[in-house]
Design an enzyme around this catalytic site. Structure first.
Site, mmCIF file in Angstrom:
data_model
loop_
_atom_site.group_PDB
_atom_site.id
_atom_site.type_symbol
_atom_site.label_atom_id
_atom_site.label_comp_id
_atom_site.label_asym_id
_atom_site.label_seq_id
_atom_site.Cartn_x
_atom_site.Cartn_y
_atom_site.Cartn_z
ATOM 1 C CG HIS A 1 22.558 50.629 5.832
ATOM 2 N ND1 HIS A 1 22.916 49.393 5.324
ATOM 3 C CD2 HIS A 1 21.283 50.857 5.438
ATOM 4 C CE1 HIS A 1 21.891 48.881 4.659
ATOM 5 N NE2 HIS A 1 20.889 49.742 4.709
ATOM 6 C CG HIS B 1 21.489 55.376 3.194
ATOM 7 N ND1 HIS B 1 20.791 55.249 2.004
ATOM 8 C CD2 HIS B 1 20.681 54.848 4.163
ATOM 9 C CE1 HIS B 1 19.623 54.656 2.241
ATOM 10 N NE2 HIS B 1 19.532 54.415 3.527
ATOM 11 C CG HIS C 1 16.225 55.864 7.283
ATOM 12 N ND1 HIS C 1 17.037 56.841 6.736
ATOM 13 C CD2 HIS C 1 16.458 54.747 6.555
ATOM 14 C CE1 HIS C 1 17.713 56.331 5.731
ATOM 15 N NE2 HIS C 1 17.383 55.065 5.589
ATOM 16 C CG ASP C 2 19.283 52.971 7.680
ATOM 17 O OD1 ASP C 2 18.612 52.055 8.202
ATOM 18 O OD2 ASP C 2 19.349 53.132 6.447
ATOM 19 C CG ASP D 1 15.735 52.964 3.214
ATOM 20 O OD1 ASP D 1 16.912 53.376 3.235
ATOM 21 O OD2 ASP D 1 15.358 51.950 3.853
#
Length: 380
Positions: free
Chosen positions: A84, A88, A124-125, A256
């Site tokens: 992550h 990514h 998003h992470d 994702d």
């Protein structure tokens, strides 16, 4: 104008020493790239979606420079964990962009919605510690306590995104009016929250229901090719607020978890990164004397078998449901089917199974491949 933009984009790729044909394929792999190359490609991933736009989020040189500063700030918030990480994030924003093009989402998503999805993909992470929500809750981690064990990581990612935009130098939303800002914030938060795997099965069921309730609209086109314009009946389905919301959530979540759907060498590289992150968490669970979660025990887990199960029970159901409503994504389904067989081959080579064990695994693989083929049949 369009040809001029295309030439400039090609020059950007050339300047980076990067093949643009790889960019427009599922062979894209940011893992071996240097930081500056990843940053530059992240900028391209967002801006190239709107090459002729005069009214989007990133339509002027100043806005693109703000996006560049924002991207650099985002990269700094990603931690050097095995999976992550910012690689990514880049992979996810690249995949969201390709999904939106191949599924012809411009027919039912506004430019602002599509730009929001790309921003959400990039962020998003943010700050992911390489530990999952279950671990955070089990250990009473401050992030779990802050968000009352309710999607703590995903809530943190959203908060970090909007923390970055509080700085005027990295506020990519500064040109939006109040209503636009409210909408974009809602889209970013909802799509990021829906990357929580706890919501995965519910999304699969919602996609299945969407298809079942609108079978005639989705099936009437017959053969579908990537980037085909949607028929009016399909546009009407996705124009409904609930369907539109589901489509956006689906696009980011599919991106994702898309690693098993890429070219085999890319898929295998990402799987190794993911498993290493799981194993690192498992090591900590052993140290703390708490239950070691499924997939996290490096001493017991069979790597290829774990990937077969992950595809069979999680990824294939999601992509089967997605392909029925977005048939332009059929290549992802084809890669998924091929990669499942490849994992079975790796498993057989590494474990030398009995004939009975091999027969059972082959039967599982054949069943999943048949379901995936059925989902893409109308797209041929």
């Amino acid at each position: 104008l369009g040809q001029s933009m295309d030439r400039r984009k090609s020059l950007c790729f050339d300047d980076l020493g990067f093949n643009p044909h790889v960019w427009n394929s599922w062979d894209f792999n940011p893992l071996p790239m240097a930081k500056q190359q990843r940053l530059a490609l992240a900028l391209i991933a967002v801006t190239r979606m709107f090459p002729c736009s005069n009214d989007g989020l990133f339509s002027t040189p100043d806005e693109v420079q703000c996006l560049q500063r924002f991207t650099a700030a985002v990269e700094k918030e990603y931690l050097p964990v095995p999976f992550h990480n910012f690689a990514h994030a880049l992979d996810c924003v690249h995949t969201v962009g390709r999904i939106m093009r191949l599924a012809s989402t411009s027919s039912f998503l506004t430019e602002l919605e599509r730009a929001s999805l790309l921003v959400a993909a990039l962020a998003h992470d943010l700050g992911h510690p390489g530990l999952n929500n279950g671990f955070l809750s089990e250990t009473g981690h401050e992030v779990a306590l802050r968000y009352n064990d309710l999607s703590p990581l995903e809530n943190m990612h959203c908060a970090k995104l909007y923390g970055i935009t509080t700085n005027p130098m990295t506020d990519i939303f500064h040109k939006l009016n109040k209503e636009q800002y409210r909408q974009v914030r809602g889209w970013c938060i909802e799509t990021i929250l829906h990357t929580d795997m706890m919501l995965h099965n519910a999304m699969v069921k919602d996609l299945q229901m969407l298809y079942q309730m609108n079978t005639e609209a989705f099936d009437e086109r017959g053969e579908a090719m990537p980037e085909d314009k949607l028929r009016l009946a399909e546009i009407e389905v996705f124009s409904h607020p609930e369907s539109n919301r589901l489509a956006k959530n689906c696009i980011l979540h599919c991106a994702d978890v898309s690693n098993p759907c890429k070219a085999w060498t890319v898929t295998r590289a990402w799987a190794e990164c993911c498993l290493e992150e799981f194993f690192a968490q498992g090591d900590r669970e052993k140290e703390l004397g708490i239950p070691v979660q499924f997939l996290n025990d490096r001493e017991k887990l069979n790597r290829p078998n774990s990937q077969i199960g992950f595809v069979e029970f999680m990824i294939a159901p999601l992509y089967t449901a997605t392909l029925r409503v977005f048939p332009g994504l059929k290549e992802l389904g084809e890669h998924l089917s091929e990669n499942l067989a490849s994992w079975a081959d790796v498993w057989a080579d590494e474990t030398s199974p009995s004939e009975e064990e091999l027969r059972k695994v082959v039967a599982r693989v054949d069943k999943v491949q048949g379901v995936l083929q059925g989902a893409t049949k109308r797209a041929r």
